[in-house]
Design an enzyme around this catalytic site. Structure first.
Site, PDB file in Angstrom:
ATOM      1  N   VAL A 134       0.795  -1.048   0.132  1.00 14.49           N
ATOM      2  CA  VAL A 134      -0.276   0.034   0.227  1.00 14.49           C
ATOM      3  C   VAL A 134       1.007   1.082   0.178  1.00 14.49           C
ATOM      4  O   VAL A 134       1.758   1.171   0.490  1.00 14.49           O
ATOM      5  CB  VAL A 134      -0.930  -0.353   1.626  1.00 14.49           C
ATOM      6  CG1 VAL A 134      -1.780   1.243   1.237  1.00 14.49           C
ATOM      7  CG2 VAL A 134      -1.937  -1.249   1.097  1.00 14.49           C
ATOM      8  N   GLY A 136       3.337   2.262  -2.508  1.00 14.62           N
ATOM      9  CA  GLY A 136       4.634   2.234  -2.310  1.00 14.62           C
ATOM     10  C   GLY A 136       5.396   2.642  -0.763  1.00 14.62           C
ATOM     11  O   GLY A 136       6.191   1.810  -0.087  1.00 14.62           O
ATOM     12  N   GLY A 189       5.358   6.587 -17.437  1.00 16.75           N
ATOM     13  CA  GLY A 189       5.937   5.546 -16.410  1.00 16.75           C
ATOM     14  C   GLY A 189       4.727   5.372 -15.972  1.00 16.75           C
ATOM     15  O   GLY A 189       5.315   4.604 -14.513  1.00 16.75           O
ATOM     16  N   LYS A 207      -5.987  -1.334  -2.333  1.00 17.66           N
ATOM     17  CA  LYS A 207      -5.528  -0.608  -1.038  1.00 17.66           C
ATOM     18  C   LYS A 207      -6.208  -0.435   0.450  1.00 17.66           C
ATOM     19  O   LYS A 207      -5.411  -0.416   1.514  1.00 17.66           O
ATOM     20  CB  LYS A 207      -4.731   0.362  -1.386  1.00 17.66           C
ATOM     21  CG  LYS A 207      -3.183  -0.299  -2.440  1.00 17.66           C
ATOM     22  CD  LYS A 207      -2.864   1.532  -3.144  1.00 17.66           C
ATOM     23  CE  LYS A 207      -2.048   0.089  -3.978  1.00 17.66           C
ATOM     24  NZ  LYS A 207      -1.279   1.663  -5.200  1.00 17.66           N
TER      25      LYS A 207
HETATM   26  N1  HSE Z   1      -1.014   1.626 -10.128  1.00 18.62           N
HETATM   27  C1  HSE Z   1      -0.161   2.099  -9.014  1.00 18.62           C
HETATM   28  C2  HSE Z   1      -0.253   3.634  -8.145  1.00 18.62           C
HETATM   29  C3  HSE Z   1       0.266   1.710  -7.879  1.00 18.62           C
HETATM   30  O1  HSE Z   1      -0.705   4.666  -9.645  1.00 18.62           O
HETATM   31  O2  HSE Z   1      -0.365   3.981  -7.509  1.00 18.62           O
HETATM   32  C4  HSE Z   1       1.267   0.184  -7.950  1.00 18.62           C
HETATM   33  O3  HSE Z   1       0.497  -0.535  -6.862  1.00 18.62           O
END
Ligand code: HSE
Length: 430
Positions: A134, A136, A189, A207
């Protein structure tokens, strides 16, 4: 503490796996000094048989399937960064059954199988680390779990998906549409080639479900369905009206718990420009956690990306090295009544209607018939398109059922309402 060695099997060798390898290699001396431990990735499992991310100085073994290393008793910890649900779940189970601590960045898998895996870990006296699952690089799992062991959490509200926050931020600041926002996110990205799970709210809701387990003890299995609304309902014109009303639009995941009633939802919301969460822009994540005893706490940082995610994975690894193994099974409180229908807030409605006399009176009569009350109305002739004008109505607080009845009554009048956009207005202090 005596010097020790921790041997690691890394499942998944993409960008995040590569960043784990890189940090463990580049900072090896520092980590050894801090934790009196050599952290050695001896095995990498990757379907392609190749390292895609960091390749330098890796001289361990590469495997194409997890089964080939599961009986390797020299491995202490399995790190899963391969993504997906079924294969990752299999790796988690096999790792714990073969007495290895387990670390994962996988919110989708934990949101469905967390309860079972925590029990399995407890029964085998093992640890599951999921800090990276959750938000990052934000240490929200350890922060929220330590708070939840001290105080009752009243609610949390999080911006948990960097991609959708980036897109809405750009729509707001640059006046672009959703499609262009997605394109920019992909070029930088942030968004996946297929950004569906970011745009439709699934990623954020998974999350939120993991955070709700820690905050309130709600279940991490398939019995709690995700209650989601994606950001794809928001159009650039909504930012103009929101701004005039004093709001930003953010992708929120909220959880609140009172007695046995749990509210757990993800949706794009208008939030006051004076609130802290409204200042969280671009790909950043943030979580506001409120407790009666210590009030509002804000956790802010990068919610995705290889290095921030790898940093959270290593924080779990270092907890293992220091024998600081939280038993997350203790957080589960079992069944709770999901009461999302009782969620009550002010509402933003944008109605596109024919520009003809008596329209406003008709709209007001529908709202009055449902016993709902209007706080303010904006009508802008200069935003008219193809003979339709947008009318924005802010409704005073009502719950989800009352709102649905109103929207149903509108939808019976297809000649009058050409489009209806509904957004919730989130104001936790009301
Ligand atoms: N794709 C997610 C985001 C990151 O954009 O926050 C990985 O959980």
């Amino acid at each position: 503490m005596a010097q020790q060695e921790i041997k690691i099997a890394l499942c998944g060798a993409g960008n995040v796996g590569g960043a784990v390898l890189e940090l463990l290699t580049v900072n090896a001396d520092f980590y050894k000094k801090m934790f009196d431990t050599d952290f050695l990735v001896t095995e990498v499992v990757t379907k392609s048989g190749k390292l895609r991310g960091y390749k330098d100085k890796f001289n361990g073994n590469i495997h194409t399937d997890f089964e080939s290393i599961i009986n390797n008793d020299s491995i202490d910890v399995v790190i899963e960064v391969m993504g997906g649900i079924d294969d990752a779940y299999k790796v988690a189970k096999q790792a714990l059954e073969s007495k290895k601590d387990f670390i994962t960045a996988n919110k989708a898998m934990m949101s469905l199988h967390g309860d079972e895996l925590f029990k399995l870990a407890e029964n085998n006296n093992l640890f599951i680390g999921f800090e990276a699952s959750v938000a990052g690089g934000i240490p929200i799992i350890r922060s929220l779990s330590s708070k939840a062991r001290i105080e009752n959490i009243s609610w949390f509200a999080g911006i948990l998906n960097g991609t959708s926050n980036f897109i809405l931020s750009k729509m707001e600041s640059d006046g672009i549409g959703l499609k262009e926002g997605v394109k920019q996110a992909q070029e930088l990205g942030f968004a996946e080639a297929d950004p569906t799970l970011d745009l439709n709210g699934t990623d954020a809701a998974q999350k939120g479900k993991v955070l709700s387990y820690l905050a309130f003890g709600s279940k991490l299995d398939s019995s709690i369905e995700l209650d989601i609304e994606g950001i794809d309902i928001v159009e650039s014109i909504d930012f103009k009206f929101a701004l005039e009303l004093g709001y930003s639009i953010k992708p929120l995941s909220i959880g609140s718990h009172e007695k046995d009633r749990l509210i757990l939802k993800s949706f794009p919301a208008l939030i006051q420009q004076s609130s802290i969460l409204s200042k969280v822009n671009d790909e950043m994540n943030a979580i506001e956690v409120f407790t009666k005893d210590s009030g509002s706490n804000l956790f802010y940082g990068p919610g995705a990306g290889p290095k921030p995610t790898a940093s959270s994975i290593l924080s779990d690894l270092f907890d293992i090295a220091q024998d600081n193994k939280v038993n997350y099974s203790k957080f589960g409180q079992g069944l709770m009544k999901i009461s999302n229908d009782t969620f009550s807030c002010q509402r933003y409605l944008r109605l596109e209607v024919n520009d003809s006399p008596g329209v406003m009176a008709k709209i007001s009569s529908f709202i009055a018939k449902q016993n709902l009350s209007i706080e303010s109305v904006i009508q802008k002739e200069d935003f008219s398109q193809n003979g339709l004008i947008p009318i924005v109505i802010v409704l005073n607080e009502c719950n989800e059922n009352e709102l649905e009845d109103l929207l149903n009554s509108f939808s019976n009048e297809k000649d009058l309402f050409k489009k209806i956009v509904h957004l919730r207005i989130f104001n936790p202090n009301k």
